[in-house]
Design an enzyme around this catalytic site. Structure first.
Site, PDB file in Angstrom:
ATOM      1  N   SER A  57    -106.744 -54.288   9.312  1.00  0.00           N
ATOM      2  CA  SER A  57    -105.390 -54.784   9.595  1.00  0.00           C
ATOM      3  C   SER A  57    -105.449 -56.284   9.833  1.00  0.00           C
ATOM      4  O   SER A  57    -106.506 -56.821  10.193  1.00  0.00           O
ATOM      5  CB  SER A  57    -104.840 -54.116  10.853  1.00  0.00           C
ATOM      6  N   TYR A 114    -106.122 -50.260  19.322  1.00  0.00           N
ATOM      7  CA  TYR A 114    -105.887 -50.329  17.869  1.00  0.00           C
ATOM      8  C   TYR A 114    -106.545 -51.577  17.287  1.00  0.00           C
ATOM      9  O   TYR A 114    -107.250 -51.518  16.272  1.00  0.00           O
ATOM     10  CB  TYR A 114    -104.379 -50.337  17.605  1.00  0.00           C
TER      11      TYR A 114
HETATM   12  P1  NAD Z   1     -98.571 -43.567   8.098  1.00  0.00           P
HETATM   13  O1  NAD Z   1     -98.497 -43.073   9.497  1.00  0.00           O
HETATM   14  O2  NAD Z   1     -97.334 -43.689   7.288  1.00  0.00           O
HETATM   15  O3  NAD Z   1     -99.612 -42.676   7.268  1.00  0.00           O
HETATM   16  C1  NAD Z   1    -100.872 -42.345   7.810  1.00  0.00           C
HETATM   17  C2  NAD Z   1    -101.233 -40.921   7.379  1.00  0.00           C
HETATM   18  O4  NAD Z   1    -102.513 -40.621   7.980  1.00  0.00           O
HETATM   19  C3  NAD Z   1    -100.246 -39.851   7.882  1.00  0.00           C
HETATM   20  O5  NAD Z   1     -99.895 -38.984   6.812  1.00  0.00           O
HETATM   21  C4  NAD Z   1    -101.024 -39.122   8.960  1.00  0.00           C
HETATM   22  O6  NAD Z   1    -100.672 -37.737   9.081  1.00  0.00           O
HETATM   23  C5  NAD Z   1    -102.459 -39.296   8.483  1.00  0.00           C
HETATM   24  N1  NAD Z   1    -103.433 -39.128   9.553  1.00  0.00           N
HETATM   25  C6  NAD Z   1    -103.304 -39.466  10.861  1.00  0.00           C
HETATM   26  N2  NAD Z   1    -104.404 -39.104  11.537  1.00  0.00           N
HETATM   27  C7  NAD Z   1    -105.231 -38.518  10.640  1.00  0.00           C
HETATM   28  C8  NAD Z   1    -106.508 -37.928  10.739  1.00  0.00           C
HETATM   29  N3  NAD Z   1    -107.146 -37.851  11.923  1.00  0.00           N
HETATM   30  N4  NAD Z   1    -107.076 -37.418   9.628  1.00  0.00           N
HETATM   31  C9  NAD Z   1    -106.428 -37.496   8.441  1.00  0.00           C
HETATM   32  N5  NAD Z   1    -105.218 -38.020   8.280  1.00  0.00           N
HETATM   33  C10 NAD Z   1    -104.629 -38.540   9.383  1.00  0.00           C
HETATM   34  O7  NAD Z   1     -99.344 -44.967   8.216  1.00  0.00           O
HETATM   35  P2  NAD Z   1     -99.512 -46.236   7.250  1.00  0.00           P
HETATM   36  O8  NAD Z   1     -98.703 -47.321   7.803  1.00  0.00           O
HETATM   37  O9  NAD Z   1     -99.386 -45.873   5.814  1.00  0.00           O
HETATM   38  O10 NAD Z   1    -101.034 -46.604   7.612  1.00  0.00           O
HETATM   39  C11 NAD Z   1    -102.126 -46.439   6.745  1.00  0.00           C
HETATM   40  C12 NAD Z   1    -103.269 -47.295   7.261  1.00  0.00           C
HETATM   41  O11 NAD Z   1    -102.885 -48.673   7.257  1.00  0.00           O
HETATM   42  C13 NAD Z   1    -103.687 -46.987   8.692  1.00  0.00           C
HETATM   43  O12 NAD Z   1    -105.089 -47.089   8.793  1.00  0.00           O
HETATM   44  C14 NAD Z   1    -103.018 -48.090   9.497  1.00  0.00           C
HETATM   45  O13 NAD Z   1    -103.684 -48.352  10.709  1.00  0.00           O
HETATM   46  C15 NAD Z   1    -103.148 -49.232   8.526  1.00  0.00           C
HETATM   47  N6  NAD Z   1    -102.223 -50.344   8.757  1.00  0.00           N
HETATM   48  C16 NAD Z   1    -100.868 -50.136   8.758  1.00  0.00           C
HETATM   49  C17 NAD Z   1    -100.018 -51.217   8.945  1.00  0.00           C
HETATM   50  C18 NAD Z   1     -98.521 -51.077   8.923  1.00  0.00           C
HETATM   51  O14 NAD Z   1     -97.832 -52.026   9.286  1.00  0.00           O
HETATM   52  N7  NAD Z   1     -97.965 -49.965   8.498  1.00  0.00           N
HETATM   53  C19 NAD Z   1    -100.566 -52.504   9.137  1.00  0.00           C
HETATM   54  C20 NAD Z   1    -101.942 -52.674   9.141  1.00  0.00           C
HETATM   55  C21 NAD Z   1    -102.758 -51.583   8.938  1.00  0.00           C
END
Ligand code: NAD
Length: 255
Positions: free
Chosen positions: A140, A154
């Site tokens: 991130s 986080y």
């Molecule tokens: P999201 O919540 O829309 O999707 C994440 C998915 O991961 C969900 O379907 C959830 O059920 C699944 N999940 C959660 N825990 C799990 C586990 N233990 N095993 C398997 N699956 C699991 O999130 P997103 O925003 O698409 O995030 C994806 C990645 O990007 C994450 O690693 C998040 O930290 C990272 N990220 C997101 C952002 C943002 O702004 N959205 C920014 C930086 C990094």
């Protein structure tokens, strides 16, 4: 097609960026194994994609599940070329280090750090058997910048992903495996929208984004596609920051 003949394993493929990447990778010719803990979301994503996709329930924080998801990819499609460790959590009760609750740290580090480690532990041998491949570990922008709106567990977890990715990249560079960290800025997905449901919290963050908007999941999936494909063949141990300019900014433009 940029992933023709390749097999990709995408964790957390039921929602947000993992979902869009599953669709995009399949449309670029890959066979995709997508995993999630939310079976309804993961299953319906795979069904909508069709025969190029296969859903497997796997909690990435559980070693047995991680082993089984890689085994499922090999059984279903015969090889593994791309490992996209995307699954992550951002609990709303994660805050300042002085208020830290150890149980939140355990939960966040288990999914965001150990989850990536378990994926690599079982994915790397499968990729070596397949003649090499590309690992994409999702970190991130918060791994690069401090925020007064702290979510310390986080942030620490994403810093760990960056460091782990570099080490894996160096160790396996001469064995045909590349590993890069993808660092999204704030992206409009269910994970972030849960946090930004509060208008004041939203505005507090928006002012720091030079582009003045959230990113779209498609914009991140395209970056992941680049890392997954041979287009990034000389890139390993790097971080690809896709953040609307946040990490470049000192003072942002006025409207
Ligand atoms: P999201 O919540 O829309 O999707 C994440 C998915 O991961 C969900 O379907 C959830 O059920 C699944 N999940 C959660 N825990 C799990 C586990 N233990 N095993 C398997 N699956 C699991 O999130 P997103 O925003 O698409 O995030 C994806 C990645 O990007 C994450 O690693 C998040 O930290 C990272 N990220 C997101 C952002 C943002 O702004 N959205 C920014 C930086 C990094």
């Amino acid at each position: 097609m940029r992933l023709d003949g390749k097999v990709a394993l995408i964790t957390g493929g039921g929602s947000g960026m993992g979902k869009v990447a599953s669709e995009m990778f399949a449309s670029e010719g890959a066979n995709v194994v997508l995993t999630d803990v939310n079976d309804e979301a993961g299953g319906s994503t795979a069904t909508a994609i069709g025969e190029r996709a296969y859903y497997v329930h796997a909690d990435v924080s559980k070693e047995n599940d991680a082993e089984a998801m890689v085994a499922a990819a090999l059984e279903r499609f015969g090889r593994l070329d791309v490992l996209y460790n995307n699954a992550g959590i951002m609990p709303l009760d994660d805050g300042s280090v002085t208020d830290a609750d150890g149980s939140i740290w355990d939960r966040v580090l288990a999914v965001n750090v150990k989850g990536v480690m378990f994926g690599c532990k079982f994915g790397i041998p499968a990729m070596l058997e397949s003649g090499g491949g590309s690992i994409i570990n999702v970190a991130s922008f918060v791994a690069w910048l401090g925020a007064a709106t702290s979510q310390t567990a986080y942030t620490a977890s994403k810093g760990a992903v960056l460091a782990m990715t570099r080490e894996i990249a160096v160790e396996y560079a001469r064995k045909g495996i590349r590993a890069n960290a993808l660092c999204p800025g704030p992206i409009e997905t269910p994970l972030l929208l849960a946090l930004l449901s509060d208008e004041a919290k939203k505005q507090r963050r928006f002012v720091h984004i030079p582009m003045g908007r959230l990113g779209h999941a498609e914009e991140l999936a395209k970056a992941a596609l680049f890392l997954a494909s041979d287009d990034s063949s000389y890139m390993t141990g790097s971080s690809l920051i896709v953040d609307g300019g946040i990490t470049a900014a000192y003072v942002t433009p006025e409207d």
